[in-house]
Design an enzyme around this catalytic site. Structure first.
Site, short mmCIF file in Angstrom:
data_model
loop_
_atom_site.label_atom_id
_atom_site.label_comp_id
_atom_site.label_asym_id
_atom_site.label_seq_id
_atom_site.Cartn_x
_atom_site.Cartn_y
_atom_site.Cartn_z
N ASN A 63 60.46 64.70 -39.81
CA ASN A 63 59.45 64.20 -38.87
C ASN A 63 58.15 64.95 -39.10
O ASN A 63 58.15 66.13 -39.43
CB ASN A 63 59.91 64.44 -37.43
N TRP B 271 55.34 71.34 -28.93
CA TRP B 271 55.90 69.98 -28.96
C TRP B 271 56.40 69.70 -27.56
O TRP B 271 57.23 70.42 -27.02
CB TRP B 271 56.96 69.79 -30.02
N GLU C 20 57.28 59.81 -40.94
CA GLU C 20 55.83 59.58 -41.02
C GLU C 20 55.33 59.59 -42.46
O GLU C 20 54.29 59.00 -42.76
CB GLU C 20 55.06 60.62 -40.19
N TYR D 1 51.27 68.63 -33.14
CA TYR D 1 51.44 69.42 -31.92
C TYR D 1 50.56 70.66 -32.07
O TYR D 1 50.70 71.40 -33.04
CB TYR D 1 52.89 69.87 -31.76
N ARG D 2 49.68 70.87 -31.10
CA ARG D 2 48.76 72.02 -31.20
C ARG D 2 49.52 73.35 -31.25
O ARG D 2 50.66 73.44 -30.78
CB ARG D 2 47.82 72.02 -30.00
N ASP E 213 42.23 70.01 -22.41
CA ASP E 213 43.05 68.98 -23.05
C ASP E 213 42.40 67.59 -23.08
O ASP E 213 41.30 67.39 -22.53
CB ASP E 213 44.41 68.94 -22.37
C1 LIG Z 1 44.50 65.95 -31.63
C2 LIG Z 1 45.87 65.71 -31.08
C3 LIG Z 1 46.61 66.77 -30.57
C4 LIG Z 1 47.88 66.56 -30.04
N1 LIG Z 1 48.58 67.62 -29.52
C5 LIG Z 1 49.83 67.44 -29.06
C6 LIG Z 1 50.57 68.55 -28.59
O1 LIG Z 1 50.10 69.67 -28.55
N2 LIG Z 1 51.85 68.32 -28.19
C7 LIG Z 1 52.42 67.09 -28.22
O2 LIG Z 1 53.60 66.95 -27.89
N3 LIG Z 1 51.72 66.01 -28.62
C8 LIG Z 1 50.44 66.16 -29.06
N4 LIG Z 1 49.71 65.09 -29.50
C9 LIG Z 1 50.32 63.74 -29.47
C10 LIG Z 1 51.34 63.59 -30.58
O3 LIG Z 1 50.77 63.89 -31.82
C11 LIG Z 1 51.90 62.18 -30.60
O4 LIG Z 1 52.58 61.96 -29.38
C12 LIG Z 1 52.83 61.92 -31.78
O5 LIG Z 1 53.29 60.59 -31.74
C13 LIG Z 1 54.00 62.86 -31.77
O6 LIG Z 1 54.77 62.64 -32.90
P1 LIG Z 1 56.35 62.45 -32.81
O7 LIG Z 1 56.56 61.08 -32.19
O8 LIG Z 1 56.79 62.50 -34.23
O9 LIG Z 1 56.88 63.54 -31.97
C14 LIG Z 1 48.43 65.26 -30.02
C15 LIG Z 1 47.69 64.20 -30.55
C16 LIG Z 1 46.42 64.41 -31.06
C17 LIG Z 1 45.63 63.26 -31.60
#
Ligand SMILES: Cc1cc2nc3c(=O)[nH]c(=O)nc-3n(C[C@H](O)[C@H](O)[C@H](O)COP(=O)(O)O)c2cc1C
Length: 528
Positions: free
Chosen positions: A171, A189, A279, A175-176, A328
């Site tokens: 995956n 996450w 992805e 996630y920041r 955020d």
């Molecule tokens: C700039 C940016 C920062 C993000 N930061 C987070 C984060 O810190 N934690 C989180 O869970 N999702 C964050 N997201 C949203 C996830 O990237 C998004 O939900 C993504 O689909 C998660 O991937 P996954 O489905 O493979 O878990 C962020 C999105 C963006 C555009």
């Protein structure tokens, strides 16, 4: 056209007049945010910015706002219109079983194209130009402090790579990561995300293999697992309540983080894809070309060969630490909470690496354009389950998950409510706090029309439905973290079969003949 890597993408932006190079010295602490925020608030999202003189970081460049306009979003994905991607998805979803040899032969180009989606492992790549097993410090990178009350400096555009311990599938999620010190960072996450599920799967595997358990261990800043916190510890941390009283098995989950990847992959990390779809394949689909991967040095994972920077490491299954606050997407600070800690074991990078980042805050920011692209690309996928959906609008001002306006072809009583429930059951759309359903003749992109219809068409007690369920971790108003209520508004015309027996009034529209007569006399009226 696919971009080979971040540098190729930067050159494309430069050629298209979409990039500003900033040569004045600028501090990564707050100043880059203030500059980028002003640029993002310009009507079309402003240009991408390449900071070439970052205070304290000689030789480092910082790229920001790379996705921050409709045009750049299209350029990033190599299309003239995002509808092209939606049409391609539709094409693949629309496959019928071939009958006879001729139909099978006709499918060959499609199968050949599908071959390009799969990532290719290569022996080495530019991300290995410099390999640092010992002499690294996360703050050698110009990591931003975005907002004054942030808990520290946050890596904001990382592609976080994990492997599902059950299936072996990888995956990539964005996630920041809050930098704690030279070698550790928070792994934010959220509990419903795929990285968190891999983490829970690793815990389940460790627990069933009999790994010793311990109350969550902590580095500095870990909240003590008191009676209440203890019960909830796994759940609050994205761990999932598989162990009572904060007991967690010992063990690790390996993680790799790529920063500064080519834009289709960076975007793919944000896409709310089904958990089992890698992805890397989505990026391959978007760029019509496989993503090239190389093996990590210290963990059993693969990373994009052309990434500017790669962080390799692991998270301990029994270690949590306070993360946040952080300014955020919502325009407010998200509150501190417990998250796993990422330990870095090795850093590899290109010579003179470019640090790619973003800021989030009051919309519109760069993420608004990414969200709008997801809205367009996901429409055909939503229609697979809910074919009655005509169009969808997630207004930027409502930060996407707070409001979804959807138009439907209404065919039976209660149809609007069926659609609401379908959306709440669909992947990350589960977070949608308010859903407004309108009839197909309402243009959901025209917010004036939507407000007019909604305000006029509802009897609030009858047409507003409340339900409970998971909410976004960033929701600061829900009754509990991650759990709260949602609202659906049925703003469609009500039917007798739904109990509405009075006549429904017709919408006011001028007749065409009068319009034409007035068109003809308009100039003479002297109004303009
Ligand atoms: C700039 C940016 C920062 C993000 N930061 C987070 C984060 O810190 N934690 C989180 O869970 N999702 C964050 N997201 C949203 C996830 O990237 C998004 O939900 C993504 O689909 C998660 O991937 P996954 O489905 O493979 O878990 C962020 C999105 C963006 C555009």
């Amino acid at each position: 056209m696919a971009h080979d890597d971040l540098r190729d993408w930067i050159s494309a932006l430069d050629r298209a007049g979409e990039l500003r190079r900033i040569r004045a010295e600028v501090d990564p602490i707050l100043e880059i945010t203030e500059i980028t925020d002003r640029v993002s608030k310009s009507p079309d999202g402003g240009p991408a910015l390449l900071f070439e003189n970052v205070k304290g970081y000689r030789g480092w460049h910082v790229l920001i706002n790379q996705f921050g306009s409709a045009r750049r979003m299209r350029m990033a994905l190599g299309v003239d219109s995002l509808d092209e991607i939606a049409a391609r998805i539709h094409h693949f979803l629309d496959v019928k079983s071939p009958e006879g040899l001729l139909e099978k032969i006709k499918m060959l180009p499609m199968l050949a194209e599908m071959g390009k989606f799969f990532p290719k492992t290569v022996s080495s790549g530019p991300c290995k130009e410099v390999i640092r097993r010992d002499d690294f410090d996360l703050l050698h990178m110009p990591v931003l402090q975005c907002w004054p009350k942030d808990a520290g400096r946050f890596i904001t555009l990382p592609c976080v790579i994990t492997r599902d311990p059950k299936t072996g599938k990888r995956n990539v999620g964005m996630y920041r990561m809050q930098v704690y010190d030279a070698r550790t960072a928070g792994m934010h996450w959220q509990r419903q995300k795929v990285g968190a599920e891999h983490y829970r799967d690793a815990m389940r595997a460790a627990a069933s293999s009999g790994a010793s358990t311990a109350a969550a261990r902590g580095s500095a800043g870990v909240s003590p697992a008191g009676p209440v916190a203890g019960v909830d510890l796994m759940a609050r941390s994205g761990g999932g309540a598989i162990e009572p009283e904060g007991e967690r098995p010992q063990g690790k989950l390996e993680v790799a983080v790529a920063i500064g990847t080519e834009p289709a992959l960076t975007f793919a990390a944000v896409i709310p894809a089904p958990p089992d779809v890698e992805e890397f394949m989505i990026a391959g689909f978007l760029r019509h070309k496989p993503v090239e991967l190389v093996k990590c040095e210290t963990v059993d994972l693969e990373v994009p060969a052309t990434a500017e920077i790669v962080l390799e490491g692991y998270v301990n299954l029994d270690e949590l630490r306070t993360e946040g606050p952080f300014g955020d997407h919502t325009g407010f600070y998200s509150l501190e909470d417990l998250y796993p800690v990422f330990h870095v074991t090795c850093v590899t990078h290109r010579e003179r690496p470019i640090y790619a980042t973003t800021i989030v805050g009051k919309p519109p920011m760069e993420d608004a354009w990414m969200g709008k692209a997801i809205e367009r690309i996901f429409l055909p996928l939503m229609r697979v389950t809910l074919p009655e959906i005509v169009d969808v609008n997630l207004p930027v001002e409502a930060v996407f998950h707070n409001l979804m306006i959807v138009s439907i072809r209404k065919s039976y009583p209660g149809h609007a409510r069926k659609v609401m429930n379908g959306i709440w059951a669909m992947g990350q759309a589960m977070f949608t706090k308010c859903i407004v359903v309108v009839d197909e003749d309402c243009d959901v992109q025209d917010l004036r029309e939507v407000v007019l219809r909604t305000a006029n068409h509802i009897d609030p007690e009858r047409d507003i439905q409340f339900t409970l369920g998971p909410v976004d971790s960033l929701d600061h108003s829900s009754r509990l973290p991650n759990f709260g209520s949602k609202m659906g508004i049925d703003a469609t015309r009500k039917w007798p079969t739904e109990g509405f027996t009075r006549p429904w009034p017709e919408e006011i529209r001028m007749d065409e003949a009068t319009k034409r007569r007035v068109d003809a006399m308009w100039k003479k009226l002297g109004i303009d």
